[in-house]
Design an enzyme around this catalytic site. Sequence first.
Site, PDB file in Angstrom:
ATOM      1  N   ARG A 174     -14.270   2.211   4.684  1.00 18.87           N
ATOM      2  CA  ARG A 174     -12.903   1.362   5.051  1.00 18.87           C
ATOM      3  C   ARG A 174     -11.697   2.083   5.071  1.00 18.87           C
ATOM      4  NH1 ARG A 174     -11.758  -1.410  -0.019  1.00 18.87           N
ATOM      5  NH2 ARG A 174     -10.214   0.097  -0.282  1.00 18.87           N
ATOM      6  N   HIS A 192     -15.208  -4.139   0.171  1.00 17.54           N
ATOM      7  CA  HIS A 192     -15.313  -3.318  -1.180  1.00 17.54           C
ATOM      8  C   HIS A 192     -16.732  -2.927  -1.630  1.00 17.54           C
ATOM      9  CE1 HIS A 192     -14.334  -3.189  -5.575  1.00 17.54           C
ATOM     10  NE2 HIS A 192     -13.387  -2.545  -5.177  1.00 17.54           N
ATOM     11  N   HIS A 223     -15.485   2.574 -14.876  1.00 15.87           N
ATOM     12  CA  HIS A 223     -15.313   1.646 -13.749  1.00 15.87           C
ATOM     13  C   HIS A 223     -16.698   1.074 -13.401  1.00 15.87           C
ATOM     14  CE1 HIS A 223     -14.744   1.459  -9.333  1.00 15.87           C
ATOM     15  NE2 HIS A 223     -13.687   0.869  -9.532  1.00 15.87           N
ATOM     16  N   ARG A 235      -5.377   1.881 -13.262  1.00 17.45           N
ATOM     17  CA  ARG A 235      -3.898   2.115 -12.815  1.00 17.45           C
ATOM     18  C   ARG A 235      -3.259   0.659 -12.117  1.00 17.45           C
ATOM     19  NH1 ARG A 235      -4.252   6.321  -9.094  1.00 17.45           N
ATOM     20  NH2 ARG A 235      -3.673   7.922 -10.773  1.00 17.45           N
ATOM     21  N   TYR A 289     -12.151  -9.979  -1.642  1.00 17.30           N
ATOM     22  CA  TYR A 289     -13.038  -8.791  -1.425  1.00 17.30           C
ATOM     23  C   TYR A 289     -14.235  -8.809  -1.368  1.00 17.30           C
ATOM     24  CZ  TYR A 289      -8.910  -6.386  -4.028  1.00 17.30           C
ATOM     25  OH  TYR A 289      -7.784  -5.694  -4.500  1.00 17.30           O
ATOM     26  N   ARG A 349     -10.641  -4.357 -14.092  1.00 18.96           N
ATOM     27  CA  ARG A 349      -9.559  -5.336 -13.551  1.00 18.96           C
ATOM     28  C   ARG A 349      -9.898  -6.778 -13.741  1.00 18.96           C
ATOM     29  NH1 ARG A 349      -5.691  -1.673 -11.215  1.00 18.96           N
ATOM     30  NH2 ARG A 349      -6.927   0.051 -10.096  1.00 18.96           N
ATOM     31  N   ASN A 405       0.733  -1.273   0.052  1.00 16.79           N
ATOM     32  CA  ASN A 405       0.003   0.092  -0.072  1.00 16.79           C
ATOM     33  C   ASN A 405       0.815   1.082   0.222  1.00 16.79           C
ATOM     34  OD1 ASN A 405      -2.349  -1.528  -0.033  1.00 16.79           O
ATOM     35  ND2 ASN A 405      -2.540  -1.354   2.368  1.00 16.79           N
TER      36      ASN A 405
END
Length: 718
Positions: free
Chosen positions: A593, A621, A464, A434, A497, A404, A71
Amino acid sequence: MTTNMEMNPMSESEEMIKPDFQVLEEIAKPQYYNNRELSWLAFNERVLEEAEDTNNPLLERLKFLAIFSSNLDEFFMVRVAGLQDQIRAGFHKPENKSGLTPKEQLAKIAERTQALVRRQTEVYRHLVDDLLPKENVYVRDMKLLTAEQKNFVHELFEETIFPVLTPVAVDAYRPFPTLLGRTLNLLVMLENNNSDSEMSDKVAIVQVPSVLERFIKVPTQNDETVFVLLEDVISNSIDRLFFGYKVKSTQAFRLTRNADLTIHEEGAQDLLVEIEKELKKRKWGVGSRLEVRDGEMNDDVLEYLLDEFEIEESDVFKIDGPLDLTTMFSFVKAISKGREHLEYESFIPQPPQDLQSDENIFEKVLTQDIFFHHPYESFVPIVDFIAEAAKDPSVLAIKQTLYRVSGNSPIIQALKQAAENGKQVTVLVELKARFDEENNVHWAKQLEQAGCLVIYGMNNLKTHSKITLVIRRRQGKIERFVHLGTGNYNDATAKIYTDMAIITSNKEFGIDATNFFNYLSGYTEKPKFNHICVSPYDIRDEFLKLIDKEIALHKEYGNGFIRAKMNSLTDKDLMMKLYEASIAGVKIELIIRGICCIRPGIPGISENITVTSIVGRFLEHSRIFWFHHNGNNSLYLSSADMMTRNMIKRVEILFPIYASDIKKRIQRIMMTQLEDNQKARIQDSNGKYHYKENHNSDVLINSQEVFLNESLGTIVEE
């Protein structure tokens, strides 16, 4: 066709409530907002707390150290690097929430991060030096090895490591090499043994090969498991690389570079080609952080590196331990066999409650909407949904967005198979996701070669949204099946997730999905949708209306509340509206979160707002938005967080939940998370996070464990 949806489309008639100007002026003040970057660091601190938590298994605590490091790498590669770019460009304007300038933000980030990294090193020392030896696992200094072990390491160096190494001299003819970001390197200071030669120190760089195991296992004559670090092995024999020179010192360092891509979409003839060019540049971005081993590097050498990398001293991290603890992932893998008791008990995601294993998903969806709660419920039916559509001769077309996906994605394979079977397959692959750009470029090419129609999204926007449309013709009639979710079509992350999704055959949702894909692929203004709401802008506007409606109903009935769950909250327009609702008396319970720029509990401003963050085994998520509306309970799921980028820079979908049974399930999930007293932290009015006061209560509620046990049909006695 029937469905258990109770139709209640989004309202468009409510007037936006206009608050008093003085109220607007007051709630806009910087002291009522957390800085975005510092709030992110607070989130990563909660990750570090999981490494400290003695209730977590030992190897899982090591993994949390790796997550913390990973992270932090990304944070410096993108967020810190961006602030540094602003300063270089002479941009000193305060950001619009907390009012901090880029320079002020960097100063606070450096102070906070230095403290967190020191704390991380202490945790590493405790886990590796104190706890692992109790499990007969040791990471040893080279000096502490036995003679036999030293011989083994020496032979390994000569046969395996030495051939891979490339010493790079630094002088007038050989300038300092351009080093790849996030690689581990050794800076070697040398002195010529020849007394007639020039006596000035020489400098060389040796990169620690990433193709070799970082933790080297050495043989033992007992049941101990012993490792040494690769960089220590190289340092121990470094003189083998420099005959005729005396090695004065060997010092490890690691450079983090700016990894954000600069994509000029307006002038791009082919976005895929443009991104491929930028990916090559990413490896050589400007330095944003330098990590060195504390006590190894003298001031002169450090000054030399700072000059070479053009890095400020405040961006140097002196670490009393190994650099790059992302390697804990591979270390855990190396020692986990036979030590399963030191990891979370294995868990296999279960079949969804709404779908029995022997039921055909298409036939079931014709009778009711199907709800999925990952990872507790398996992602396999989603893959099967695409795979069955690919084989079904009645299916005419499949349309899907991909943001993704996993490295060996079964979704991609199913889409390719569908195209090869003659289906009309349209896939929007978001190339600008990204750190997944390279992976997505690869899949875009694969899909095109298989005969899919691949589109890359819209100019200057990231797509997205998580949506799939399957069109089937049966008995001369068209049937449309729509999957809408909060998470990516990634079978790997779906196991770790927490996300939610539905599949519906509702005709109007099918029309919305058709119009949505036409909006993405062609030249058309944003269509008028029946039920879904699409950003940019429209989702924010819808949220503002929904909050205003809650305020109005609360003033009339006095029972207003809003409950929302998301990854991050940064949009100031929405935060100001939530402050208005709080001032009006609406109870607001937020589960966030990560980044949260709103501050709860401020008297007269946000005293009716609470903020909970849950960090645990699974990454929270899902995005859920629940408005009480005097008992009518409007409930939505979304791909979007309440972040400015999601509201104005991305194509996102907000969709309502109408089925009463699904509504009840989602509401219960949210209430269970609000009752969590093990993994939940509460934000105070100063922006600080604390475990709930009943953290050690006799009634233990770990919401993730509750859902996991329920999916397994396990009853846990308290």
